[in-house]
Design a protein around this motif. Sequence first.
Motif, PDB file in Angstrom:
ATOM      1  N   ILE A 303       0.864  -1.185   0.000  1.00 41.02           N
ATOM      2  CA  ILE A 303       0.000   0.000   0.000  1.00 41.02           C
ATOM      3  C   ILE A 303       0.899   1.232   0.000  1.00 41.02           C
ATOM      4  N   SER A 304       0.564   2.231  -0.805  1.00 38.27           N
ATOM      5  CA  SER A 304       1.238   3.527  -0.672  1.00 38.27           C
ATOM      6  C   SER A 304       0.214   4.559  -0.231  1.00 38.27           C
ATOM      7  N   LEU A 305       0.668   5.525   0.579  1.00 39.80           N
ATOM      8  CA  LEU A 305      -0.248   6.570   1.030  1.00 39.80           C
ATOM      9  C   LEU A 305       0.412   7.935   0.934  1.00 39.80           C
ATOM     10  N   ARG A 314       7.929  11.910   7.417  1.00 42.28           N
ATOM     11  CA  ARG A 314       9.084  11.568   8.254  1.00 42.28           C
ATOM     12  C   ARG A 314       8.635  11.186   9.671  1.00 42.28           C
ATOM     13  N   ALA A 315       7.726  11.999  10.215  1.00 43.04           N
ATOM     14  CA  ALA A 315       7.258  11.723  11.574  1.00 43.04           C
ATOM     15  C   ALA A 315       6.593  10.344  11.639  1.00 43.04           C
ATOM     16  N   MET A 316       5.783  10.019  10.628  1.00 46.51           N
ATOM     17  CA  MET A 316       5.091   8.726  10.672  1.00 46.51           C
ATOM     18  C   MET A 316       6.069   7.544  10.583  1.00 46.51           C
ATOM     19  N   VAL A 317       6.992   7.593   9.603  1.00 44.84           N
ATOM     20  CA  VAL A 317       7.872   6.427   9.415  1.00 44.84           C
ATOM     21  C   VAL A 317       8.834   6.250  10.592  1.00 44.84           C
ATOM     22  N   GLU A 318       9.077   7.339  11.333  1.00 46.28           N
ATOM     23  CA  GLU A 318       9.977   7.211  12.486  1.00 46.28           C
ATOM     24  C   GLU A 318       9.228   6.858  13.768  1.00 46.28           C
ATOM     25  N   ALA A 319       7.885   6.875  13.705  1.00 43.02           N
ATOM     26  CA  ALA A 319       7.105   6.641  14.934  1.00 43.02           C
ATOM     27  C   ALA A 319       6.523   5.229  15.034  1.00 43.02           C
ATOM     28  N   THR A 320       6.541   4.469  13.943  1.00 43.69           N
ATOM     29  CA  THR A 320       5.938   3.127  14.045  1.00 43.69           C
ATOM     30  C   THR A 320       6.824   2.226  14.918  1.00 43.69           C
ATOM     31  N   GLY A 337       8.316   2.372   4.548  1.00 46.23           N
ATOM     32  CA  GLY A 337       9.420   3.017   3.851  1.00 46.23           C
ATOM     33  C   GLY A 337       8.996   4.343   3.230  1.00 46.23           C
ATOM     34  N   HIS A 338       9.993   5.112   2.847  1.00 46.72           N
ATOM     35  CA  HIS A 338       9.772   6.418   2.219  1.00 46.72           C
ATOM     36  C   HIS A 338      10.438   6.358   0.844  1.00 46.72           C
ATOM     37  N   PRO A 339       9.663   6.092  -0.224  1.00 45.88           N
ATOM     38  CA  PRO A 339      10.265   5.849  -1.551  1.00 45.88           C
ATOM     39  C   PRO A 339      11.217   6.950  -2.017  1.00 45.88           C
ATOM     40  N   ALA A 340      10.871   8.231  -1.835  1.00 45.86           N
ATOM     41  CA  ALA A 340      11.709   9.305  -2.389  1.00 45.86           C
ATOM     42  C   ALA A 340      13.108   9.295  -1.786  1.00 45.86           C
ATOM     43  N   ILE A 341      13.215   8.941  -0.503  1.00 49.70           N
ATOM     44  CA  ILE A 341      14.532   8.937   0.149  1.00 49.70           C
ATOM     45  C   ILE A 341      15.171   7.552   0.109  1.00 49.70           C
ATOM     46  N   MET A 342      14.348   6.508   0.004  1.00 53.05           N
ATOM     47  CA  MET A 342      14.894   5.151   0.102  1.00 53.05           C
ATOM     48  C   MET A 342      14.970   4.465  -1.266  1.00 53.05           C
ATOM     49  N   ASP A 359       7.398  13.827  -1.734  1.00 52.64           N
ATOM     50  CA  ASP A 359       8.052  13.742  -0.421  1.00 52.64           C
ATOM     51  C   ASP A 359       7.085  13.300   0.675  1.00 52.64           C
ATOM     52  N   GLY A 360       5.801  13.351   0.380  1.00 54.21           N
ATOM     53  CA  GLY A 360       4.810  12.936   1.371  1.00 54.21           C
ATOM     54  C   GLY A 360       4.347  11.497   1.195  1.00 54.21           C
ATOM     55  N   LEU A 361       4.976  10.793   0.259  1.00 52.50           N
ATOM     56  CA  LEU A 361       4.538   9.416  -0.028  1.00 52.50           C
ATOM     57  C   LEU A 361       5.223   8.412   0.912  1.00 52.50           C
ATOM     58  N   VAL A 362       4.415   7.551   1.502  1.00 57.70           N
ATOM     59  CA  VAL A 362       4.908   6.495   2.402  1.00 57.70           C
ATOM     60  C   VAL A 362       4.441   5.156   1.844  1.00 57.70           C
ATOM     61  N   ARG A 363       5.316   4.146   1.890  1.00 58.05           N
ATOM     62  CA  ARG A 363       4.931   2.824   1.389  1.00 58.05           C
ATOM     63  C   ARG A 363       4.924   1.806   2.521  1.00 58.05           C
ATOM     64  N   LEU A 364       3.884   0.982   2.543  1.00 60.30           N
ATOM     65  CA  LEU A 364       3.785  -0.079   3.553  1.00 60.30           C
ATOM     66  C   LEU A 364       3.893  -1.435   2.879  1.00 60.30           C
ATOM     67  N   SER A 365       4.616  -2.350   3.529  1.00 58.38           N
ATOM     68  CA  SER A 365       4.521  -3.761   3.173  1.00 58.38           C
ATOM     69  C   SER A 365       3.844  -4.402   4.384  1.00 58.38           C
TER      70      SER A 365
END
Length: 386
Positions: A303-305, A314-320, A337-342, A359-365
């Motif tokens: 899923i991407s959001l 950034r806050a979300m991916v560092e808080a899980t 993960g954060h596709p743009a940086i990773m 920069d606001g895109l987050v990906r979940l596996s």
Amino acid sequence: MTDSDYRFATRAIHAGQRPDPTTGAIMPPIYQTSTYVQPALGEPLEGYEYARVTNPTRHALEANVAALEGGRHGIAFASGLAAIEAIVKKLSAGDHVVTEENTYGGTTRMFRTILARLGIDFAFVDTRDLDALRAAIRPETRLIHLETPTNPMMRVTDLEAAAAIGREAGIPTCVDNTFASPYNQRPLELGIDLVVHSTTKYLNGHSDVIGGLVVTSSDEWGEHLYYMQKAAGAVPGPMDAWLTLRGTKTLAVRMEAHNRNGLAIAEWLSAHPKVEEVYYPGLPSHPQHALARKQMKGFTGMISLELGGMARARAMVEATRLFALAESLGGVESLIGHPAIMTHASVDPERRAAMGISDGLVRLSVGIEDVDDLRDDLEQALAAAP
Ligand SMILES: *Cc1c(COP(=O)(O)O)cnc(C)c1O
């Protein structure tokens, strides 16, 4: 009965595997050997001469995944990228490839920085648009490389239609089926010529091996790919082949769980006030939901959001706490993960923006943990985001 007479979950456990003839061991032994003794000069036993060329543990994995994809030949490589490279290296300088523009970042990097330098030309196309795919074909086009659903935007390409376009033009079609897995999508059944996997992901499923595999029913392609194993040598070791085979046995039950958890999390995220957009082919809001339903059995845990900006992402991916911040996907454990940086850092910023990788895109596996724990974790991580 042959392997192809059995249904998917049975094939996952039995295809390519027979009890060891010398001991009856039910699991294929790990043939950790580089060479094989020949009883007489020029007469190796059953063709076993040297382990770059032939290894029984690797053969068991190759036959197993070939049966899952419904193809005649399975050819294993040391990584997903090595498998894709082995395919494209059937071509020569001056040849042309039409490729999906939203394909895996590492594939794009290999095409642009290595294979293009050797004289193979690439056209990057949005293959959701079949007219654009058709228009990109040139007299020297020798391969159409597709990926669906794509990473990370979850775009879907119509495989049956793309296969027909290739066939009409006499150009072989290839699909990177890593995201869907053969449990959810079997491109060969839709007329595609080659299926490639990063077995690192769903096929192995336990985040402990890097590997790749190609499946095809074409004898010509099969011969080329066996030749690439032998003549170029990017083969997996027997231990990695064995571990991957251990993973494929549970593919059916794992994918059922990934599909179920993925859909539940995608539905929950789309109702969350801090989430601007959810990209998941299993949601009716996905622009290609009908096509996805037609060619896929389930929609995986990917899923991407869109969260609307770097600070919130950034806050979300560092808080899980349960979702680990890491590259890769498809393992039993959940990753974020954060596709743009990773994963897509190697793609230049303009192309990234054009593909929607903001920069606001987050990906979940989404893994196969208890879905309530996963939801609680995302809830508290989103609460921590501004
Ligand atoms: C990871 C991945 C690859 C590359 O595979 P490796 O095993 O890491 O070399 C290729 N395609 C897709 C879709 C992937 O997710």
